[in-house]
Enzyme design. Structure first.
Site, short mmCIF file in Angstrom:
data_model
loop_
_atom_site.label_atom_id
_atom_site.label_comp_id
_atom_site.label_asym_id
_atom_site.label_seq_id
_atom_site.Cartn_x
_atom_site.Cartn_y
_atom_site.Cartn_z
N PHE A 104 -94.40 6.15 -119.84
CA PHE A 104 -94.20 7.00 -118.67
C PHE A 104 -92.80 6.81 -118.10
CE2 PHE A 104 -94.58 7.54 -113.98
CZ PHE A 104 -94.79 8.92 -113.97
N GLN A 105 -92.09 7.90 -117.92
CA GLN A 105 -90.73 7.94 -117.38
C GLN A 105 -89.76 7.10 -118.20
OE1 GLN A 105 -90.85 7.17 -113.10
NE2 GLN A 105 -91.15 9.34 -112.72
N GLU A 108 -80.89 11.84 -106.68
CA GLU A 108 -80.06 10.83 -107.34
C GLU A 108 -78.64 11.32 -107.65
OE1 GLU A 108 -84.37 9.85 -108.37
OE2 GLU A 108 -83.13 11.65 -108.33
N LYS A 153 -87.77 -3.12 -116.44
CA LYS A 153 -88.50 -3.56 -115.25
C LYS A 153 -88.84 -5.05 -115.29
CE LYS A 153 -92.51 -2.28 -112.37
NZ LYS A 153 -93.61 -1.30 -112.19
N MET A 172 -65.42 32.20 -106.75
CA MET A 172 -64.53 32.20 -107.90
C MET A 172 -65.12 32.98 -109.07
SD MET A 172 -61.49 31.22 -108.65
CE MET A 172 -60.95 29.76 -107.76
#
Length: 591
Positions: A135-136, A73, A185, A500
């Protein structure tokens, strides 16, 4: 061949509203995105966002939208960011709830720091489950508050069209930035009386920024310029956002003012122009840093006085009066109090100044700054940027120079580190053709950003300049390049280190190289490409460099070029932290 005129942002075609129809929240979302000119979405599905992806399937079948499935993502956010930087349009990315949403945070912060217009849409658990540790479930609205311009949670499907219209307006108006929309949802399934809200139909008082600068302040600015003998234009990313490169050049040429740019401002002024002194700051040119230290008038245009630019702030342009032009009033005077503050769109304000100059009949006066320009050119000759050549190794600089020579009109993305600074130093970019994480400094940005750029401008050459450490942050996106045939060319400046970090450890930490050596776990990048079905090329010596780059550019498909360079090359000039810009490391014969 030259760069096309990109002074105007790419606009979406106007469209008329339709009659009320019964539709789901997911349909309202997809139709609203289409009406706001969205053609491509970068994302990754999951449980909470499946109603939206189900509707996306139908939209793709109709030819309304195209979805690019990334492998992580974070890459979706960076790709949307790259798409936006290349076009000026709003980039769009999708992610599901929980870890999918939190994986967007770095990309949102990257876009926020660099003022990039983006809309990130996340799935959320159903409304009855919010607050139950379902959940999630994560509070992505709360998590991202510090790194977005604005946020929404869609509570009702009937609000979808309005929220999308507002989000696009907020993301793209004034000082742009990312906007988050969190959609439970069950809102995706919920039916409503859907009434489209078209671009321009929103009325948000807090997001109607001032466009025109104060006429009296601009006249005062012109008087300061006329009185100045050592003026300097200091140009940032705001000039890119507003498409002000033509107005900037006219102003610079009229008064014969040298121009320096920030990392974000690269491309706003042609660096082959005799008035250009290139980039200033920590790894800017010596002549730009000396110029800002000696100027008597600093004209800041769409710049924010970032610490990597200013060095020791109280010694930055300490001999100069300041004119500061910026659309964000919070930036004007934040780090340096200007004698003349001007709040407004950069392009509009510069055009106002040009109009006022014409009204007043102010002629060109090349004599006034002649001695100043001669002094700067003296610094330019004494302290040029150096491209070293070694008997046994490729130098990173010569690789960068050869890429810029063979692909002068390409769009360039970078990751973060030495390779980023060398690319900024040695390649001359056109407007919107330099795409790099500047404010946040996000490793792993380059390849996914290049995917977004290539999606936006499929007929243009797109090159990612990366480092071996940065490339490994998001190397899984080779799978996305392979799946969609996204013809991005990636050049890895491979020195086997976090370059760097190693340079800082050598310079400031007595050569204690703690956790910066990447060599023992380095993959064979050519074999890695082969595993994805892509072309990989390795080059180790000067004799094969030009041919390898030509092969990369001519290949019909994605390519990774592994340029194995001198391992301990440092990026100079360098302004040490806490030092003034005139105190640079790595200059031979420094006064």
């Amino acid at each position: 061949m030259g760069y096309p005129d990109q002074s105007q942002k790419i606009a979406s075609p106007p469209e008329t509203a339709q009659t009320v129809q019964r539709a789901t929240g997911a349909f309202a979302l997809m139709d609203s995105l289409r009406r706001h000119g969205v053609t491509h979405i970068f994302g990754y599905p999951g449980g909470a966002i499946l109603p939206i992806y189900d509707e996306l399937h139908r939209a793709e079948a109709r030819g309304d939208l195209t979805h690019i499935l990334v492998r992580h993502e974070q890459a979706a956010a960076h790709a949307a960011d790259g798409y936006a930087r290349a076009t000026g349009k709003v980039g769009v990315c999708f992610a599901t709830s929980g870890p999918g949403a939190t994986n967007l945070v770095t990309g949102l912060a990257t876009a926020h720091m660099d003022s990039i217009p983006m809309v990130a849409i996340t799935g959320q658990v159903a409304r009855p489950a919010i607050g139950t540790d379902a959940f999630q479930e994560t509070d992505i609205f709360g998590i991202t508050l510090p790194v977005v311009k604005h946020s929404y949670v869609v509570r009702h499907a009937s609000d979808m069209a309005r929220i999308i219209a507002e989000a696009f307006h907020v993301a793209s108006s004034g000082r742009p930035g990312p906007v988050l929309i969190d959609i439970p949802k069950d809102v995706g399934f919920e039916e409503c009386d859907y009434v489209p809200v078209l671009p321009g139909q929103v009325n948000l008082r807090g997001f109607r920024p001032t466009q025109k600068g104060n006429a009296r302040a601009l006249t005062q600015a012109i008087k300061l310029i006329e009185a100045s003998e050592r003026p300097l234009l200091y140009v940032g990313g705001g000039a890119i956002t507003s498409g002000a490169h033509q107005e900037l050049q006219k102003l610079a040429e009229h008064f014969q003012i040298p121009v320096t740019t920030t990392l974000m401002g690269l491309g706003s002024f042609d660096e082959n122009h005799p008035l250009s002194v290139s980039m200033l700051g920590m790894h800017g040119t010596a002549y730009a840093n000396y110029a800002v230290s000696e100027c008597d008038l600093l004209i800041a245009v769409g710049a924010r006085f970032d610490d990597r630019v200013t060095g020791k702030l109280d010694e930055f342009a300490s001999k100069a009066k300041v004119i500061h032009i910026d659309i964000d009033p919070a930036e004007v005077g934040k780090n340096r109090a200007p004698e003349v503050p001007v709040v407004g769109d950069v392009r509009t304000c510069l055009q106002q100044m040009l109009d006022r100059i014409a009204e007043l009949g102010i002629p060109k006066n090349e004599e006034r700054t002649k001695a100043w320009l001669e002094r700067i050119n003296g610094w330019r000759k004494t302290y040029p940027l150096v491209v070293p050549q070694y008997d046994d190794f490729l130098s990173p600089q010569e690789v960068i120079v050869e890429i810029g020579k063979q692909a002068p009109y390409a769009y360039y993305t970078t990751d973060v580190g030495q390779h980023q600074m060398w690319a900024a130093q040695f390649i001359n970019f056109g407007p919107r053709r330099w795409i790099s994480s500047s404010g946040l400094g996000t490793m792993g940005y380059g390849v996914p950003a290049a995917m977004g750029v290539k999606t936006a401008v499929p007929d243009q050459q797109v090159i990612c300049v990366s480092g071996d450490a940065s490339f490994q942050m998001n190397l899984q996106e080779l799978g996305t390049l392979a799946q969609y045939g996204i013809n991005v060319k990636t050049v890895i400046i491979n020195n086997g280190w976090q370059g760097m970090v190693r340079q800082w450890q050598q310079t400031f930490f007595q050569e204690r190289y703690s956790a910066s050596n990447m060599q023992s776990g380095m993959p064979d990048f050519v074999k890695l490409c082969e595993a994805y079905g892509l072309k990989g090329i390795a080059v180790r010596d000067r004799a094969n460099l030009s041919e390898a780059i030509t092969e990369m550019l001519n290949h019909d498909g994605p390519v990774v070029l592994d340029a194995q360079v001198k391992k301990d090359e440092n990026c100079y000039p360098m302004v040490a932290p806490g030092k003034s810009n005139s105190q640079m490391l790595g200059l031979q014969g420094q006064p």
